[in-house]
Design a protein around this motif. Structure first.
Motif, PDB file in Angstrom:
ATOM      1  N   ARG A  12      37.473  16.033  -8.313  1.00 48.47           N
ATOM      2  CA  ARG A  12      38.456  16.312  -9.360  1.00 48.47           C
ATOM      3  C   ARG A  12      37.788  16.329 -10.734  1.00 48.47           C
ATOM      4  O   ARG A  12      36.921  15.513 -11.024  1.00 48.47           O
ATOM      5  N   ASP A  13      38.235  17.264 -11.564  1.00 50.46           N
ATOM      6  CA  ASP A  13      37.617  17.438 -12.874  1.00 50.46           C
ATOM      7  C   ASP A  13      38.689  17.855 -13.879  1.00 50.46           C
ATOM      8  O   ASP A  13      39.500  18.740 -13.583  1.00 50.46           O
ATOM      9  N   PRO A  14      38.732  17.250 -15.082  1.00 51.45           N
ATOM     10  CA  PRO A  14      39.787  17.585 -16.041  1.00 51.45           C
ATOM     11  C   PRO A  14      39.663  18.983 -16.630  1.00 51.45           C
ATOM     12  O   PRO A  14      40.642  19.526 -17.134  1.00 51.45           O
ATOM     13  N   ILE A  15      38.493  19.581 -16.577  1.00 52.02           N
ATOM     14  CA  ILE A  15      38.293  20.912 -17.149  1.00 52.02           C
ATOM     15  C   ILE A  15      38.485  22.009 -16.108  1.00 52.02           C
ATOM     16  O   ILE A  15      39.146  23.008 -16.350  1.00 52.02           O
ATOM     17  N   HIS A  16      37.916  21.815 -14.922  1.00 55.28           N
ATOM     18  CA  HIS A  16      37.915  22.870 -13.912  1.00 55.28           C
ATOM     19  C   HIS A  16      38.884  22.619 -12.761  1.00 55.28           C
ATOM     20  O   HIS A  16      38.972  23.444 -11.847  1.00 55.28           O
ATOM     21  N   GLY A  17      39.603  21.516 -12.814  1.00 56.70           N
ATOM     22  CA  GLY A  17      40.513  21.196 -11.709  1.00 56.70           C
ATOM     23  C   GLY A  17      39.757  20.564 -10.570  1.00 56.70           C
ATOM     24  O   GLY A  17      39.905  19.381 -10.273  1.00 56.70           O
ATOM     25  N   TYR A  18      38.924  21.360  -9.927  1.00 55.20           N
ATOM     26  CA  TYR A  18      38.061  20.871  -8.850  1.00 55.20           C
ATOM     27  C   TYR A  18      36.652  21.425  -9.015  1.00 55.20           C
ATOM     28  O   TYR A  18      36.465  22.567  -9.453  1.00 55.20           O
ATOM     29  N   ILE A  19      35.671  20.624  -8.653  1.00 50.53           N
ATOM     30  CA  ILE A  19      34.289  21.081  -8.481  1.00 50.53           C
ATOM     31  C   ILE A  19      34.113  21.278  -6.980  1.00 50.53           C
ATOM     32  O   ILE A  19      34.382  20.362  -6.206  1.00 50.53           O
ATOM     33  N   HIS A  20      33.673  22.456  -6.565  1.00 46.67           N
ATOM     34  CA  HIS A  20      33.556  22.774  -5.142  1.00 46.67           C
ATOM     35  C   HIS A  20      32.098  22.754  -4.695  1.00 46.67           C
ATOM     36  O   HIS A  20      31.246  23.390  -5.329  1.00 46.67           O
ATOM     37  N   VAL A  21      31.817  22.040  -3.625  1.00 44.42           N
ATOM     38  CA  VAL A  21      30.455  21.960  -3.084  1.00 44.42           C
ATOM     39  C   VAL A  21      30.493  22.250  -1.594  1.00 44.42           C
ATOM     40  O   VAL A  21      31.178  21.555  -0.836  1.00 44.42           O
ATOM     41  N   GLU A  22      29.758  23.275  -1.171  1.00 47.72           N
ATOM     42  CA  GLU A  22      29.671  23.560   0.265  1.00 47.72           C
ATOM     43  C   GLU A  22      28.241  23.744   0.745  1.00 47.72           C
ATOM     44  O   GLU A  22      28.013  23.957   1.934  1.00 47.72           O
ATOM     45  N   ASP A  23      27.280  23.654  -0.172  1.00 41.70           N
ATOM     46  CA  ASP A  23      25.865  23.745   0.202  1.00 41.70           C
ATOM     47  C   ASP A  23      25.273  22.337   0.255  1.00 41.70           C
ATOM     48  O   ASP A  23      25.376  21.570  -0.714  1.00 41.70           O
ATOM     49  N   GLN A  24      24.639  22.005   1.360  1.00 47.33           N
ATOM     50  CA  GLN A  24      24.129  20.656   1.564  1.00 47.33           C
ATOM     51  C   GLN A  24      23.106  20.265   0.502  1.00 47.33           C
ATOM     52  O   GLN A  24      23.058  19.117   0.064  1.00 47.33           O
ATOM     53  N   VAL A  25      22.297  21.221   0.051  1.00 46.02           N
ATOM     54  CA  VAL A  25      21.275  20.902  -0.942  1.00 46.02           C
ATOM     55  C   VAL A  25      21.921  20.462  -2.253  1.00 46.02           C
ATOM     56  O   VAL A  25      21.415  19.547  -2.930  1.00 46.02           O
ATOM     57  N   ILE A  26      23.033  21.064  -2.624  1.00 47.26           N
ATOM     58  CA  ILE A  26      23.744  20.659  -3.833  1.00 47.26           C
ATOM     59  C   ILE A  26      24.289  19.241  -3.667  1.00 47.26           C
ATOM     60  O   ILE A  26      24.158  18.391  -4.558  1.00 47.26           O
ATOM     61  N   TRP A  27      24.891  18.969  -2.510  1.00 45.03           N
ATOM     62  CA  TRP A  27      25.445  17.641  -2.242  1.00 45.03           C
ATOM     63  C   TRP A  27      24.342  16.578  -2.241  1.00 45.03           C
ATOM     64  O   TRP A  27      24.524  15.482  -2.772  1.00 45.03           O
ATOM     65  N   ASP A  28      23.189  16.923  -1.667  1.00 39.04           N
ATOM     66  CA  ASP A  28      22.060  15.980  -1.638  1.00 39.04           C
ATOM     67  C   ASP A  28      21.542  15.701  -3.052  1.00 39.04           C
ATOM     68  O   ASP A  28      21.182  14.563  -3.383  1.00 39.04           O
TER      69      ASP A  28
END
Length: 404
Positions: A12-28
């Motif tokens: 959750r983010d106050p500017i973008h509503g949601y930050i979306h992550v579906e790539d494992q490298v980003i999550w890592d």
């Protein structure tokens, strides 16, 4: 193929509503030690001493830049088609990690270490011992080098750098909206959705449809007002100046007094990676608290001013008579001019919200005739901004207790 997460992660983010992550490298990367440290670095340096709700961190901003870059890549059709999978991952990683090398109190820390945050960011990404490097290498062997080159502006494809660092980039778009929201100021806002809808790629350059010029003008003016009302606020500068004076004093006398262990690493010729990672704003505040027990009166005084917000006063464009009078009163109070008086000169053009000095830094407009023109040729507002006279502004800062 890059590994995907087992499900789409949303933050959750106050500017973008949601930050979306579906790539494992980003999550890592998000979960790496070096990125988590950004929780403990304020986004706006000394501005949180002026705008009391501006407590947001480099962590939240970095996630926001990633989200805008992700949306640019997947929602702007011509950009999506122009980039292959490798390049998309490289850009999203660079967006996420672009501020990894920031030290405490924003850009102030660079004046102590004499190392830019961009250089430190590249160092952390390329250091095999960091969790960030290991996360990137796990995804693809050459990914650290590719990501670092985008941040360093040395990537062979300019388009990738433009998304992260140009006159119209994901970094600026997030910090304007986020900083306006967090400071409670309305003039930093602009229509992000309209900007994204009018972005295009032409001749391998990021550009804007002619119909989007007004939304770009709005964005440019948002930058203009945020610089003069928030980023360059004299009281924010005053707070950072206190920190500057504290370390100026500490560097001059640290061999003559009982050292403050937390700050000793800053006296070395080069800060190690480990010392840098430990040096966050929490640690700095503990050091200032320890300095309250210092036997050096100046060090103790500046630590107290920092912790209790006893800011310096300031006068804009002082007359010679005013400046002389301030200096005289400082000396009458037996205060050292080297520490209790500071003069700053700035030029208006240094803080213009838009400039067209380099081709790679211009905002390009795609006309209905499919021509690429610089923004200034399509906007009377921007043309007028570029013609602003290069005025010089002078400001003096001094200990408030001497009066005016």
């Amino acid at each position: 193929m890059y590994e995907k997460t087992n499900e789409i992660k949303v933050l959750r983010d106050p500017i973008h509503g949601y930050i979306h992550v579906e790539d494992q490298v980003i999550w890592d990367c998000i979960n790496a030690r070096e990125f988590q440290r950004l929780h403990r670095i304020h986004q706006l340096g000394g501005d949180f001493q002026v705008y009391h709700t501006a407590e947001h961190s480099r962590f939240s901003h970095s996630l926001g830049v990633y989200e805008i870059a992700r949306r640019m890549i997947y929602e702007v059709k011509s950009l999506n088609e122009a980039l292959d999978e490798d390049e998309k991952i490289q850009v999203m990683c660079a967006a996420l990690l672009h501020d990894l090398g920031h030290g405490p109190f924003s850009h102030f820390f660079e004046s102590i270490t004499h190392v830019s945050h961009e250089t430190m960011t590249q160092r952390l990404i390329l250091d095999p011992g960091t969790e960030i490097h290991q996360a990137l290498v796990k995804a693809k062997k050459d990914l650290p080098q590719k990501v670092a080159s985008i941040i360093a502006h040395t990537h062979p494809r300019l388009l990738l750098t433009q998304i992260i660092s140009s006159q119209l980039d994901a970094d600026r778009m997030d910090f304007l909206l986020r900083d306006a929201y967090e400071t409670g100021t309305s003039y930093g806002t602009f229509d992000l959705e309209r900007v994204l809808r009018t972005l295009r790629v032409c001749e391998d350059k990021l550009c804007v449809k002619e119909s989007g010029v007004h939304s770009i003008e709005d964005y440019i003016m948002a930058r203009y007002h945020m610089y003069w009302q928030v980023y360059l606020h004299p009281d924010a500068k005053s707070y950072e100046l206190l920190i500057h004076m504290f370390f100026k004093r500490y560097m001059n006398i640290h061999t003559q007094i009982r050292p403050i262990p937390i700050f000793e690493c800053l006296c070395q010729s080069e800060l190690s990676t480990e010392d840098f990672l430990l040096m966050d704003e929490y640690r700095m505040m503990v050091g200032f608290q320890e300095a309250l027990r210092s036997k050096d009166p100046l060090l103790k005084d500046f630590a107290s001013r920092i912790l209790d917000r006893h800011l310096f006063d300031w006068i804009e464009d002082p007359t010679e008579e005013q400046e002389s009078e301030v200096k005289e009163r400082i000396q009458q109070r037996n205060l050292d001019l080297n520490y209790y008086f500071y003069e700053e000169t700035s030029r208006y053009q240094a803080y213009l919200p838009y400039q067209e000095r380099e081709e790679g830094q211009m905002i390009w407009i795609l006309t209905s005739k499919k021509e690429l023109l610089p923004l200034s040729q399509c906007s009377e507002i921007v043309k007028a901004l570029l013609k602003m006279p290069n005025k010089t502004k002078k400001r003096i800062y001094f200990a408030k207790e001497i009066g005016r």
